[in-house]
Scaffold this active site. Structure first.
Site: not given
Ligand code: G2I
Length: 447
Positions: A157, A234, A262, A264, A198
């Site tokens: 990003e 996304h 990624e 969805d 990415n």
């Molecule tokens: O935001 C969606 C994706 C966008 N591109 C990069 C990816 O790395 C990103 O993935 C998401 C995860 O799927 C989420 O699971 O990244 C988020 C953070 O930006 C992740 O969220 C975090 C929550 O914000 C936290 O509170 C939590 O502790 O997931 C953490 C683990 O469950």
């Protein structure tokens, strides 16, 4: 896998994990997505959460996908929450699972503005210190998994929507050169991994994707190691960019791979058959675009079940963005992916009835189970639920159904009063049974 299976806790046995098998109106896919993808020379991947890789979640992740991406486990904040103290447990677990299932792994992600440890983001660093921190992090993490990962999302990003560079810890401290520096460090640490940049909102031709295009072109010209571009994807139902394939092709023409990393496709909740049909068409369009371009390595979904998706917490009121629903039933999107990969399956029509088997309590020699038959867009006037016990379990008593068992084969027919399952309704029956050794959840078919 063996250790994960034997480690299955009573809690997860009792959690109501269920195998959902569509009624005869909905024929299951003829081959798992990973086999269909492999036959086309493509990757079909999913992001995963390490702690969930047991039971039905683990079975589907292992059976349907030939690539895994740790959703969070490899991010800097996960692996080095305190400076100099590391936590590789979840990343190692996912790697071991993938290797046991003959799957690739995409490393995600090394240099990002988000999910960094607070010691890093709150620190005050000179450019030299910051560059050293970045290099050391890459050398350590990429080096740890050297030879085991197919690809790394090295830089995540880097751009704003208008195509200017995002002001991040890295850009502000090191200038645009941080990108080449990170790629060079990653190549040195694992020469075999494909190195990606990415980003999101770069699926169609637009200002942001053009900035990414120009960056990749210039990196190639300078001889910086860059092997691929990740389009996160996304997306929103009904809004697949019309220029997706054209955009994939222009990156491929630069001499790099492209991966949908990624995917969805979210919708406003509640879902209904119209939205699910549009979503299926959208998934198919994304798959088709990747299949059409030789250098498109494949597609990874950002979670394969609606119960393991980041969407509902980030976009309140939206969700249902993945190919399986919260109960692990494949949605029209699943069948659309299979079709785009050359599967011959007829997707289920608008509705179906499904049977969910779960163990509600278990003791040393026996257990109580139930089967819930639910209909959506379809209805039943009588039913029979069949399954085969794989580990010698024997039904001793049933209620709200008449069950017979012959060898391993169990067949439960409706009672006089509960044969009707209306559209949108459900019927549950229960039973007691004996077990010893193990008590795996069988697949239930409705007839
Ligand atoms: O935001 C969606 C994706 C966008 N591109 C990069 C990816 O790395 C990103 O993935 C998401 C995860 O799927 C989420 O699971 O990244 C988020 C953070 O930006 C992740 O969220 C975090 C929550 O914000 C936290 O509170 C939590 O502790 O997931 C953490 C683990 O469950």
């Amino acid at each position: 896998m063996r250790s994960l299976r034997t480690g299955l806790s009573l809690v997860s046995l009792l959690s109501g994990l269920a195998l959902l098998v569509p009624a005869p109106t909905a024929s299951a896919a003829d081959a798992p997505l990973r086999d269909l993808a492999a036959a086309k020379g493509k990757v079909m991947g999913t992001a995963v959460t390490g702690s969930k890789l047991t039971g039905t979640y683990g079975d589907l992740a292992g059976a349907q996908f030939n690539s895994l991406t740790p959703g969070n486990a490899m991010k800097w904040g996960s692996v080095e929450p305190t400076r100099g103290s590391y936590n590789w447990a979840e990343a190692d677990q996912i790697l071991n699972f993938a290797e046991a299932h003959g799957q690739q792994v995409r490393g995600h992600t090394l240099v990002w503005h988000s999910q960094n440890p607070s010691w890093l983001t709150n620190g005050t660093w000179t450019a030299a210190q910051l560059g050293q921190l970045m290099n050391d992090h890459i050398a350590l993490e990429v080096g740890r998994y050297k030879g085991r990962l197919a690809a790394w999302d090295v830089v995540n990003e880097p751009f704003n929507e208008d195509g200017t560079y995002r002001q991040t810890l890295w850009y502000n401290g090191l200038g645009t050169g941080y990108i080449a520096q990170a790629l060079t460090a990653a190549r040195a640490a694992d020469p075999a991994a494909r190195l990606y940049i990415n980003d999101y909102n770069v699926e169609g031709v637009n200002a942001k994707s053009t900035a990414l295009y120009n960056l990749v072109k210039s990196l190639k010209e300078q001889g910086v190691p860059i092997d691929g571009v990740g389009l996160q994807a996304h997306l929103i139902v009904g809004q697949v960019p019309a220029t997706l394939q054209q955009n994939i092709q222009r990156f491929a023409d630069l001499g790099v791979d492209v991966a949908i990393t990624e995917l969805d496709i979210r919708m406003t909740l509640p879902s209904d058959s119209t939205k699910l049909a549009q979503q299926a068409a959208d998934y198919k369009a994304v798959m088709n675009a990747c299949v059409a371009v030789a250098r498109c390595a494949g597609v990874t979904v950002w979670g394969f079940t609606d119960s393991d998706s980041w969407i509902p917490s980030t976009f309140p009121g939206q969700g249902a963005a993945t190919p399986y629903d919260e109960n692990y039933a494949p949605k029209p999107a699943y069948y659309a992916i299979a079709e785009a990969l050359g599967g011959t399956t007829t997707p289920p029509p608008t509705g179906a009835c499904t049977a969910a088997y779960s163990v509600t309590s278990q003791w040393d020699t026996g257990f109580t189970g139930q089967v819930k038959i639910s209909c959506s867009g379809a209805a039943l006037s009588s039913w029979k639920a069949d399954w085969t016990y794989g580990a010698g379990q024997r039904i001793t008593q049933a209620w709200n159904a008449t069950c017979t068992q012959s060898g391993a084969a169990v067949s439960c027919a409706n009672a006089a009063y509960n044969g009707t399952v209306p559209d949108g309704g459900s019927v549950t029956f229960g039973f007691n049974a004996s077990w010893s050794g193990s008590n795996p959840v069988p697949a239930v078919t409705l007839e």
